[in-house]
Scaffold this motif. Structure first.
Motif, PDB file in Angstrom:
ATOM      1  N   LEU A 286       0.810  -1.214   0.000  1.00 59.06           N
ATOM      2  CA  LEU A 286       0.000   0.000   0.000  1.00 59.06           C
ATOM      3  C   LEU A 286       0.845   1.267   0.000  1.00 59.06           C
ATOM      4  CD1 LEU A 286      -2.874  -0.945   2.489  1.00 59.06           C
ATOM      5  CD2 LEU A 286      -2.840  -1.098  -0.002  1.00 59.06           C
ATOM      6  N   THR A 287       2.147   1.150   0.220  1.00 55.42           N
ATOM      7  CA  THR A 287       2.999   2.330   0.163  1.00 55.42           C
ATOM      8  C   THR A 287       3.317   2.653  -1.291  1.00 55.42           C
ATOM      9  OG1 THR A 287       5.004   0.993   0.354  1.00 55.42           O
ATOM     10  CG2 THR A 287       4.010   1.800   2.396  1.00 55.42           C
ATOM     11  N   GLY A 288       3.548   3.915  -1.557  1.00 58.25           N
ATOM     12  CA  GLY A 288       3.865   4.350  -2.908  1.00 58.25           C
ATOM     13  C   GLY A 288       2.657   4.612  -3.775  1.00 58.25           C
ATOM     14  N   LEU A 289       1.443   4.384  -3.253  1.00 54.81           N
ATOM     15  CA  LEU A 289       0.240   4.618  -4.047  1.00 54.81           C
ATOM     16  C   LEU A 289      -0.253   6.055  -3.921  1.00 54.81           C
ATOM     17  CD1 LEU A 289      -1.756   1.338  -3.280  1.00 54.81           C
ATOM     18  CD2 LEU A 289      -0.338   1.849  -5.267  1.00 54.81           C
ATOM     19  N   ASP A 290       0.075   6.716  -2.795  1.00 54.51           N
ATOM     20  CA  ASP A 290      -0.393   8.081  -2.592  1.00 54.51           C
ATOM     21  C   ASP A 290       0.557   8.771  -1.618  1.00 54.51           C
ATOM     22  OD1 ASP A 290      -2.281  10.120  -0.912  1.00 54.51           O
ATOM     23  OD2 ASP A 290      -2.919   9.982  -2.990  1.00 54.51           O
ATOM     24  N   PRO A 291       1.030   9.995  -1.911  1.00 51.00           N
ATOM     25  CA  PRO A 291       1.958  10.674  -1.004  1.00 51.00           C
ATOM     26  C   PRO A 291       1.392  10.906   0.385  1.00 51.00           C
ATOM     27  CG  PRO A 291       1.953  11.726  -3.169  1.00 51.00           C
ATOM     28  CD  PRO A 291       0.828  10.738  -3.169  1.00 51.00           C
ATOM     29  N   ALA A 292       0.077  11.223   0.481  1.00 50.41           N
ATOM     30  CA  ALA A 292      -0.521  11.464   1.791  1.00 50.41           C
ATOM     31  C   ALA A 292      -0.487  10.204   2.659  1.00 50.41           C
ATOM     32  CB  ALA A 292      -1.956  11.959   1.629  1.00 50.41           C
ATOM     33  N   ILE A 293      -0.739   9.048   2.038  1.00 50.67           N
ATOM     34  CA  ILE A 293      -0.687   7.798   2.782  1.00 50.67           C
ATOM     35  C   ILE A 293       0.742   7.495   3.206  1.00 50.67           C
ATOM     36  CG2 ILE A 293      -1.072   5.316   2.612  1.00 50.67           C
ATOM     37  CD1 ILE A 293      -3.413   5.861   0.804  1.00 50.67           C
ATOM     38  N   ASP A 294       1.706   7.760   2.322  1.00 52.65           N
ATOM     39  CA  ASP A 294       3.109   7.530   2.677  1.00 52.65           C
ATOM     40  C   ASP A 294       3.527   8.401   3.849  1.00 52.65           C
ATOM     41  OD1 ASP A 294       3.180   5.751   0.627  1.00 52.65           O
ATOM     42  OD2 ASP A 294       4.234   7.065  -0.772  1.00 52.65           O
ATOM     43  N   ALA A 295       3.061   9.660   3.863  1.00 49.45           N
ATOM     44  CA  ALA A 295       3.415  10.557   4.961  1.00 49.45           C
ATOM     45  C   ALA A 295       2.825  10.066   6.286  1.00 49.45           C
ATOM     46  CB  ALA A 295       2.933  11.973   4.656  1.00 49.45           C
ATOM     47  N   ALA A 296       1.551   9.660   6.252  1.00 52.35           N
ATOM     48  CA  ALA A 296       0.926   9.133   7.473  1.00 52.35           C
ATOM     49  C   ALA A 296       1.607   7.853   7.923  1.00 52.35           C
ATOM     50  CB  ALA A 296      -0.560   8.904   7.231  1.00 52.35           C
ATOM     51  N   PHE A 297       1.978   7.019   6.956  1.00 58.97           N
ATOM     52  CA  PHE A 297       2.643   5.763   7.304  1.00 58.97           C
ATOM     53  C   PHE A 297       3.991   6.026   7.957  1.00 58.97           C
ATOM     54  CE2 PHE A 297       4.862   1.800   6.702  1.00 58.97           C
ATOM     55  CZ  PHE A 297       3.874   0.849   6.844  1.00 58.97           C
ATOM     56  N   GLY A 298       4.740   6.982   7.403  1.00 59.40           N
ATOM     57  CA  GLY A 298       6.050   7.284   7.968  1.00 59.40           C
ATOM     58  C   GLY A 298       5.976   7.860   9.366  1.00 59.40           C
ATOM     59  N   ASN A 299       4.895   8.615   9.651  1.00 59.11           N
ATOM     60  CA  ASN A 299       4.732   9.218  10.976  1.00 59.11           C
ATOM     61  C   ASN A 299       3.891   8.376  11.927  1.00 59.11           C
ATOM     62  OD1 ASN A 299       6.176  11.533  10.189  1.00 59.11           O
ATOM     63  ND2 ASN A 299       4.342  12.434   9.277  1.00 59.11           N
TER      64      ASN A 299
ATOM     65  N   SER B 114     -10.078   8.488   5.430  1.00 61.83           N
ATOM     66  CA  SER B 114     -10.770   8.808   4.172  1.00 61.83           C
ATOM     67  C   SER B 114      -9.810   9.238   3.068  1.00 61.83           C
ATOM     68  CB  SER B 114     -11.823   9.894   4.411  1.00 61.83           C
ATOM     69  OG  SER B 114     -12.773   9.481   5.369  1.00 61.83           O
ATOM     70  N   SER B 115      -8.725   8.480   2.902  1.00 64.19           N
ATOM     71  CA  SER B 115      -7.761   8.773   1.840  1.00 64.19           C
ATOM     72  C   SER B 115      -8.114   7.972   0.600  1.00 64.19           C
ATOM     73  CB  SER B 115      -6.342   8.424   2.301  1.00 64.19           C
ATOM     74  OG  SER B 115      -5.920   9.273   3.342  1.00 64.19           O
ATOM     75  N   MET B 116      -8.039   8.629  -0.554  1.00 58.76           N
ATOM     76  CA  MET B 116      -8.319   7.960  -1.810  1.00 58.76           C
ATOM     77  C   MET B 116      -7.075   7.201  -2.256  1.00 58.76           C
ATOM     78  SD  MET B 116     -11.429   8.660  -2.507  1.00 58.76           S
ATOM     79  CE  MET B 116     -11.481   8.050  -4.183  1.00 58.76           C
ATOM     80  N   VAL B 117      -7.264   5.965  -2.686  1.00 62.00           N
ATOM     81  CA  VAL B 117      -6.157   5.133  -3.150  1.00 62.00           C
ATOM     82  C   VAL B 117      -6.631   4.333  -4.353  1.00 62.00           C
ATOM     83  CG1 VAL B 117      -6.764   3.276  -1.547  1.00 62.00           C
ATOM     84  CG2 VAL B 117      -4.456   3.396  -2.465  1.00 62.00           C
ATOM     85  N   ASP B 118      -5.748   4.177  -5.308  1.00 64.87           N
ATOM     86  CA  ASP B 118      -6.058   3.438  -6.543  1.00 64.87           C
ATOM     87  C   ASP B 118      -5.333   2.101  -6.487  1.00 64.87           C
ATOM     88  OD1 ASP B 118      -6.892   2.685  -9.000  1.00 64.87           O
ATOM     89  OD2 ASP B 118      -5.523   3.967 -10.123  1.00 64.87           O
ATOM     90  N   LEU B 119      -6.092   1.013  -6.343  1.00 68.32           N
ATOM     91  CA  LEU B 119      -5.494  -0.307  -6.219  1.00 68.32           C
ATOM     92  C   LEU B 119      -5.358  -0.963  -7.582  1.00 68.32           C
ATOM     93  CD1 LEU B 119      -7.260  -1.885  -3.099  1.00 68.32           C
ATOM     94  CD2 LEU B 119      -5.123  -0.633  -3.206  1.00 68.32           C
ATOM     95  N   PRO B 120      -4.209  -1.585  -7.865  1.00 68.07           N
ATOM     96  CA  PRO B 120      -4.081  -2.419  -9.062  1.00 68.07           C
ATOM     97  C   PRO B 120      -4.558  -3.830  -8.754  1.00 68.07           C
ATOM     98  CG  PRO B 120      -1.975  -2.273  -7.970  1.00 68.07           C
ATOM     99  CD  PRO B 120      -2.931  -1.454  -7.137  1.00 68.07           C
ATOM    100  N   GLY B 121      -4.601  -4.678  -9.771  1.00 65.46           N
ATOM    101  CA  GLY B 121      -4.905  -6.090  -9.539  1.00 65.46           C
ATOM    102  C   GLY B 121      -6.111  -6.571 -10.292  1.00 65.46           C
TER     103      GLY B 121
END
Length: 580
Positions: A269-282, A288-295
């Motif tokens: 799930l990392t690398g899909l959205d900068p906002a998610i990466d920032a929250a993950f790092g902190n 309610s973050s938008m994310v586009d899943l492949p597969g």
């Protein structure tokens, strides 16, 4: 003290031929498979790179045969994870050969590629915890279920071809070539007509006809069927609207609801959205973050992500996220997805495929430039630095493409906040005036003394104004000066700038086909037209607009709050339209 320098000794020798490559491959397998810790990290990294390079020289069948040999120790889960990414025969041999502890299996299995997990079901000696992990991930046996054994039909033995009588009459022929197929003592099918001297062919035709009739018959529930091209009669599944999941400490999905586990477990799930990466790092909650899943089709596309970080007790170590993914209300069903959203999804998927090799190239170039694996000639370091810089520019361009696609599809918007646009414009003007001074060019500014607050975050407003002003500054000719004006009206803030002479004859300055660029200031990797189109999309996302009005480029943004001290003039955009 005794130092184990066997790995360094192996790496000092170069594999000059095929025989030497096979020997060194076996040596690295033995050393990396037996040892897990206590080695120099740079030495281990060099060993992994050498193992991969040797793998390209040796056919996959030979590598699989070497791995399957019993003359070496295979106790390193890191080696198992490395080989599981290889060709199917190599991955199968590695996972069949690995001799790991129960805890190592439990930690390794969720990180394996989905196609490689099925190989573990062929093993009968996995520890119970590993079996439970496979069950939780929905990994089942690769074999097809055995059909029920039915009694073979009784076929009357046909007379030998030499014993067939001459065709004297139809009655004799029927007697000589009569074929009866019986099941449970009852005659199931009548005998087909036969021709002289073709008894065996007639029997084969009868069996083919019986097979075709049974194939076209309705399937009984529970009967195993092979995909032979027949019409699918399975009822359509209901669309997947939400599911729960959890990740490990690296952001990779390690558990999901059973109905969706085979499609998402192992997804990063990392690398899909900068906002998610920032929250993950902190280690912060994700709301309610938008994310586009492949597969797979059932899970591909836009999702809304809600998740909270998990920490182990009592150590407090971060162990990953637990949360839920749900479809947005506007795209809960595939039919409701707009054309722009589908186009944006396709562009983002393409960019995802392009980022992977560029990231790898950049990483290897930085390794060479920083001499992480040993001394490198300065000439090669300079080339590597140039490659790393080009890769960074390409990745920045990919980010701009992704941002434009999502903005125009309405999938993202600028961050809300409050920013004094007047201060931002003055700060950027000071930077650009210094650049243009060398060409005896610049801006003639007439800016409002008011702060001109706008309802967007400072970082977004600075990026938007920079795209507009830097693009125009890059197209300014020597000795040319552009007028720029900032005005606060009652409901909006307007920034207007004269177009340089090189743009006055251009029909559509927002066209991506317009690639004019200057020398002093970069207008982006895709040229001025693309950059201005991206700035326009950002302005519209914030509730404003960027438009060409005669010989001016006019940016309008909503004011953050009521400003009674604003000029009581007619709206500035209307003044520019009137040519004043």
């Amino acid at each position: 003290m005794h130092f184990d320098d066997r790995l360094a000794t192996v790496l000092r020798h170069r594999a000059a031929g095929e025989a030497a490559a096979r020997t060194q491959f076996r040596q690295l397998l033995d050393l990396l498979g037996a040892h897990r810790e206590g080695r120099d990290e740079s030495l281990r990294a060099a060993a992994w790179l050498r193992l991969g390079a040797l793998g390209e020289m040796i056919p996959s069948r030979e590598r699989a045969a070497m791995i399957a040999e019993r003359g070496w120790r295979f106790r390193n889960p890191e080696l198992a994870a490395h080989l599981a990414e290889d060709e199917p025969d190599v991955a199968a041999a590695a996972l069949a050969r690995a001799d790991l502890d129960e805890s190592d299996w439990a930690a390794l299995i969720p990180t394996l590629p989905i196609r490689a997990r099925g190989f573990l079901r062929l093993r009968k000696d996995l520890p119970p915890q590993a079996e439970r992990v496979l069950d939780r991930l929905g990994v089942s046996d690769r074999g097809l279920p055995m059909p029920e054994i039915q009694s073979a039909p009784d076929i009357i033995e046909l007379p030998h071809q030499d014993e067939v009588p001459d065709a004297a009459s139809d009655e004799d022929e029927d007697d000589a070539f009569e074929l009866t197929v019986e099941d449970d003592g009852e005659s199931d099918e009548p005998a087909p007509s036969a021709l002289p001297n073709v008894g065996e062919i007639g029997a084969l035709v009868a069996r083919i006809e019986a097979f075709q009739r049974s194939r076209s018959a309705p399937a009984v529930d529970g009967d195993p069927r092979l995909p032979l091209g027949e019409e699918k009669r399975a009822a359509p599944r209901a669309p997947l609207l939400n599911f729960a999941f959890s990740t490990d400490g690296t952001g990779r999905v390690e558990w999901a609801e059973p109905r969706v586990a085979p499609m998402v477990v192992g997804l990063d799930l990392t690398g899909l959205d900068p906002a998610i990466d920032a929250a993950f790092g902190n280690r912060q909650p994700i709301r309610s973050s938008m994310v586009d899943l492949p597969g797979a089709e059932a899970v591909a596309g836009e999702w809304v992500l809600d998740a909270v970080p998990r920490f182990s007790r009592p150590s407090g170590r971060f162990t990953g996220y637990a949360g839920k993914l749900r479809r947005p209300a506007a795209s809960a069903l595939p039919e409701t997805t707009s054309h722009h959203q589908r186009e944006a999804d396709r562009i983002r998927q393409l960019l995802h495929e392009l980022r992977t090799p560029v990231n790898a190239i950049q990483g290897f170039a930085e390794v060479i430039q920083q001499q992480l694996f040993g001394m490198t000639p300065h000439e090669y370091r300079a080339l590597a630095a140039a490659i790393a810089g080009d890769s960074a520019r390409m990745l920045a361009g990919f980010d701009e493409l992704d941002r434009l696609a999502r903005l125009e599809a309405g999938q993202i918007a600028l961050d809300t906040g409050e920013c004094a646009l007047g201060e931002v414009v003055r700060r950027l003007l000071d930077q650009l005036q210094g650049v243009l001074k060398a060409r005896v060019a610049g801006f003639e500014a007439r800016l409002s003394d008011l702060p001109c607050p706008v309802a967007i975050a400072e970082a977004d407003s600075e990026q938007l104004v920079w795209r507009m002003m830097a693009t125009l500054a890059g197209l300014v000719r020597g000795g040319e000066r552009l007028g720029i004006e900032l005005v606060c009206d009652r409901d909006e803030v307007v920034l207007a700038c004269e177009l340089p002479a090189s743009l006055t004859g251009v029909g559509d300055i927002f066209s991506t086909e317009f690639h004019a660029t200057g020398n002093a200031v970069s207008s982006g990797i895709f040229g001025a037209g693309f950059t201005l189109r991206l700035a326009r999309a950002e302005a519209r996302s914030a509730g404003g607009n960027l438009a060409r009005i005669k010989d001016h480029l006019v940016l309008t943004l909503p004011i953050a709050s009521g400003n009674p001290a604003a000029e009581a003039e007619e709206p500035s955009e209307r003044r520019f339209a009137a040519g004043r």
